[in-house]
Design an enzyme around this catalytic site. Structure first.
Site, PDB file in Angstrom:
ATOM      1  N   LYS A   1       4.536  32.910 -24.654  1.00 44.93           N
ATOM      2  CA  LYS A   1       4.523  34.320 -25.037  1.00 44.93           C
ATOM      3  C   LYS A   1       5.770  35.032 -24.521  1.00 44.93           C
ATOM      4  O   LYS A   1       6.342  35.885 -25.196  1.00 44.93           O
ATOM      5  CB  LYS A   1       3.266  35.002 -24.504  1.00 44.93           C
ATOM      6  CG  LYS A   1       1.970  34.600 -25.189  1.00 44.93           C
ATOM      7  CD  LYS A   1       0.825  35.459 -24.677  1.00 44.93           C
ATOM      8  CE  LYS A   1      -0.491  35.133 -25.373  1.00 44.93           C
ATOM      9  NZ  LYS A   1      -1.016  33.830 -24.968  1.00 44.93           N
TER      10      LYS A   1
ATOM     11  N   GLU B   1       3.032  43.909 -19.863  1.00 40.65           N
ATOM     12  CA  GLU B   1       3.305  44.717 -21.046  1.00 40.65           C
ATOM     13  C   GLU B   1       2.676  46.091 -20.886  1.00 40.65           C
ATOM     14  O   GLU B   1       1.578  46.216 -20.319  1.00 40.65           O
ATOM     15  CB  GLU B   1       2.712  44.079 -22.310  1.00 40.65           C
ATOM     16  CG  GLU B   1       3.406  42.832 -22.787  1.00 40.65           C
ATOM     17  CD  GLU B   1       2.791  42.291 -24.068  1.00 40.65           C
ATOM     18  OE1 GLU B   1       1.704  42.789 -24.455  1.00 40.65           O
ATOM     19  OE2 GLU B   1       3.365  41.379 -24.664  1.00 40.65           O
TER      20      GLU B   1
ATOM     21  N   ARG C   1       0.161  28.475 -37.848  1.00 43.60           N
ATOM     22  CA  ARG C   1      -0.844  27.708 -38.582  1.00 43.60           C
ATOM     23  C   ARG C   1      -1.502  28.634 -39.589  1.00 43.60           C
ATOM     24  O   ARG C   1      -1.211  29.831 -39.637  1.00 43.60           O
ATOM     25  CB  ARG C   1      -1.914  27.176 -37.627  1.00 43.60           C
ATOM     26  CG  ARG C   1      -2.537  28.295 -36.773  1.00 43.60           C
ATOM     27  CD  ARG C   1      -3.677  27.825 -35.918  1.00 43.60           C
ATOM     28  NE  ARG C   1      -4.071  28.795 -34.909  1.00 43.60           N
ATOM     29  CZ  ARG C   1      -4.825  29.863 -35.112  1.00 43.60           C
ATOM     30  NH1 ARG C   1      -5.274  30.108 -36.340  1.00 43.60           N
ATOM     31  NH2 ARG C   1      -5.144  30.686 -34.147  1.00 43.60           N
TER      32      ARG C   1
END
Length: 669
Positions: A116, A200, A292
């Site tokens: 991430k 964040e 995906r």
């Protein structure tokens, strides 16, 4: 195009891929674990091969075994579905090295998105909006505290590796940061083997909106518009829809362009999803790219009229994207919910067991069912407990919601408990109807979506009347086949010693015993319950539809009665908005029905595998102390001491498979 593909997955997604492959004339190969030998994806595929034991680590996560099957049977490509190995870059690389096409992105693209922190830095460099935060290598507590204070509160601590909602904490003030950091790092280390975190800024009341992207090997990249997934519980999506009722045309265009920019930044090929968090002011920020096909892809298919699996196959075979950006349509509105074997009343504990009854609405132009099981199949403890995906499509959102409510009302699951009632309340709640739900609303207000504590009296009366009518029909049928069809003893409501035509019925509802007493027959009754008597007139039951008058008010209900005998089975009454599910029991049954267990025992809440035992005979334990951990349905369940005391026995060791309600630990009296 390929002649034969192998599907490295199971359940609903494997069946989904098989349907498209068959339509295109492509032969399919399934793989299966010991637990899935009779599964639907095995029955639907043209060929199927065993690959190991029931646990995913022994079967569906064995990349080498799957590749060996593909080479042995001559499959030219492998479709990974979602979950399992679908985002495993090493597996994708090994497939290509074996001379087989991986139906998905390249391993290099996956690796760029595997972290991430790295993904966020890459997107920021590419000009994709990202949430302000810290992704640095220095993970010392002092540095992280200083960076958190600089970012400002509230903020989110997130595990840099992994997903599924694990390793995430919201911190609202500086003094709370270090305790939450330590907790998050422990969880991340346990779940993903690495404790690195990123920080964040936390967006209050955010919307979760994702963009479906597609790229090909010819340098083309486009988006197929958005899906909104803001209805979430513990970071898991509960309802998905397209288009988003929150987006304006300008915001949709801006987010689509950013998603394509993100895909191009990692040379993306095949299907992927760029996920954004969107603030109430319309500001949007990159979260991650799922490399995906997504579980919720059917809503995009419904509004675009496209088959995304067909696109995957064509792109993997080297063809260019079938359409350009300006040719992507967006027609009507689609919504998806997932039917799970889980118990909302027990904290959404996953369930398992045989599907004794599975009734889903008939597919048509407005209703789509994607399932990997049929009636009689078993939901096992080893995999995700999803039973089916229910997708509806109509001209606009209000009509799609109406379709969804009607489709849910037609669903019946007998065997493991399910989340149908929870979903029915969800799709009628004002925050869903008004499209104002944010990603944290369900967790903040879960009680608003749970069934009322009190049994609805009209639903209870309707179920009782349906059972009375069923008894009368059974008695008449038995009498007609006897030597004396006119015997008064054959009449269900006939006079008996001690009362005149009084019939008593008992039900169990969420552990509570309910008793009702009725006089009358043929659709006209007087029913006593909880100190009140109700007049029932004109009751008629035909094709699961019950119409009657309750104390003079006309009502109509849908009835599903699994047995017409006095005991066993399940009885459900539905009034079009709510349902009541009862277990009929004999009047003479009075044992406890409130669930197994007690103050001196710790029992398995569901079938599973014991992974950790933290107690031994003779240990002194405190109330709430963790004694064992069991694994089931891809999650761990912590079993704790019901009270303070001394351990008398521990009846399981790590590695044991245990049944539901098995006694695992006992305490001294």
């Amino acid at each position: 195009m390929f002649d034969k593909i192998l599907i490295a997955n199971r359940g609903e997604i494997a069946c989904r891929v098989i349907r498209t492959a068959r339509r295109l004339g492509i032969r399919t190969v399934a793989v299966y674990s010991d637990a899935d030998a009779d599964a639907q994806h095995v029955r639907l595929a043209d060929e199927a091969f065993p690959i190991g034991g029931a646990r995913p680590q022994e079967s569906y996560l064995r990349g080498n075994a799957i590749i060996a099957v593909a080479r042995a049977c001559g499959a030219q490509a492998i479709h990974p579905g979602y979950g399992f190995l679908s985002e495993n870059a090493d597996f994708a690389e090994a497939v290509e090295a074996a001379g087989i096409v991986f139906i998905g992105p390249k391993a290099a693209s996956m690796r760029r998105m595997g972290s991430k922190a790295g993904a966020k830095e890459l997107m920021h460099a590419a000009g994709v909006p990202v949430v302000p935060g810290y992704t640095g290598e220095d993970q010392s507590p002092d540095v992280l505290q200083r960076e958190a204070d600089a970012i400002g509160y509230p903020l989110m601590i997130k595990a840099a590796h992994g997903g599924g909602g694990k390793g995430m904490r919201i911190v609202r003030e500086s003094a709370e940061f270090l305790p939450n950091l330590e907790s998050c790092q422990r969880e991340a280390a346990g779940a993903f083997g690495r404790d690195r975190v990123l920080l964040e800024r936390y967006v209050e009341r955010p919307r979760h909106i994702e963009i479906q992207v597609f790229g090909d090997s010819h340098g083309n990249a486009i988006h197929l518009n958005e899906r909104e997934c803001s209805a979430q519980r513990r970071y898991q999506k509960v309802l998905e829809e397209s288009p988003s009722p929150f987006l304006t045309a300008d915001l949709r265009e801006a987010m689509g362009a950013a998603a394509v920019l993100a895909a191009r930044a990692i040379d993306y090929v095949n299907a992927g999803t760029v996920e954004f968090i969107v603030g109430q002011d319309g500001g949007f920020y990159f979260m991650e790219i799922n490399t995906r096909l997504q579980v919720e892809h059917p809503v995009t298919e419904c509004v675009t009229g496209l088959d995304l699996v067909e696109w995957q196959l064509r792109v993997a075979a080297g063809e260019p994207l079938p359409l350009a950006q300006d040719a992507i349509a967006q027609n009507g509105h689609a919504i998806e919910v997932r039917l799970y074997a889980e118990d909302p009343d027990a904290g959404f504990l996953p369930g398992s067991g045989r599907l004794d009854r599975l009734r889903l609405p008939a597919p048509d132009a407005h209703v789509r069912i994607d399932a990997g099981v049929v009636e009689g199949d078993t939901v096992t403890i080893f995999y995700d407990p999803m039973i089916a995906k229910l997708i509806v499509h109509d001209a606009d959102r209000p009509r799609a919601l109406a379709r969804l409510r009607d489709a849910l009302a037609q669903c019946e699951i007998v065997g493991p408990k399910s989340n149908i009632e929870f979903l029915e309340r969800l799709v009628r709640h004002r925050v869903v109807v008004d499209a104002t739900i944010d990603t944290g609303y369900l967790d903040r207000h879960l009680d608003e979506f749970m069934p009322a504590a009190q049994t609805d009296p009209d639903l209870l009366l309707a179920a009782t009347v349906a059972r009375l009518i069923a008894q009368e029909r059974e008695a008449n049928a038995q009498a007609a086949g006897s030597n004396d069809p006119h015997s008064p003893w054959a009449i269900a409501d006939g006079w008996r010693l001690g009362h005149g035509g009084r019939r008593s019925l008992a039900f169990v509802h969420r552990g509570e015993r309910l008793e009702l007493h009725a006089h009358g027959s043929g659709g006209d009754y007087r029913i006593e319950h909880a100190g009140a008597t109700h007049a029932i007139d004109g009751a008629r039951l035909a094709d699961q539809a019950l119409s009657l008058r309750i104390d003079g008010r006309g009502r109509r209900f849908r009835i599903v009665d699994e047995r017409v005998r006095d005991e066993g089975g399940q009885l459900t009454a539905h009034d079009g908005e709510r349902r009541l599910r009862l277990e009929p029991v004999a009047m003479y049954r009075h044992e406890s029905v409130a669930g197994a267990g007690g103050g001196d025992r710790v029992q398995a809440p569901m079938p599973g595998r014991v992974v950790v035992v933290k107690a031994a005979a003779g240990d002194a334990v405190a109330m709430g102390q963790e004694l064992l951990v069991i694994e089931a349905m891809k999650m761990e369940l912590s079993l704790k001491a019901p009270r303070a005391g001394t351990v008398a026995q521990v009846r399981a060791v790590a590695g044991d498979f245990v049944d539901a309600d098995a006694v695992l630990v006992t305490l001294e009296p």
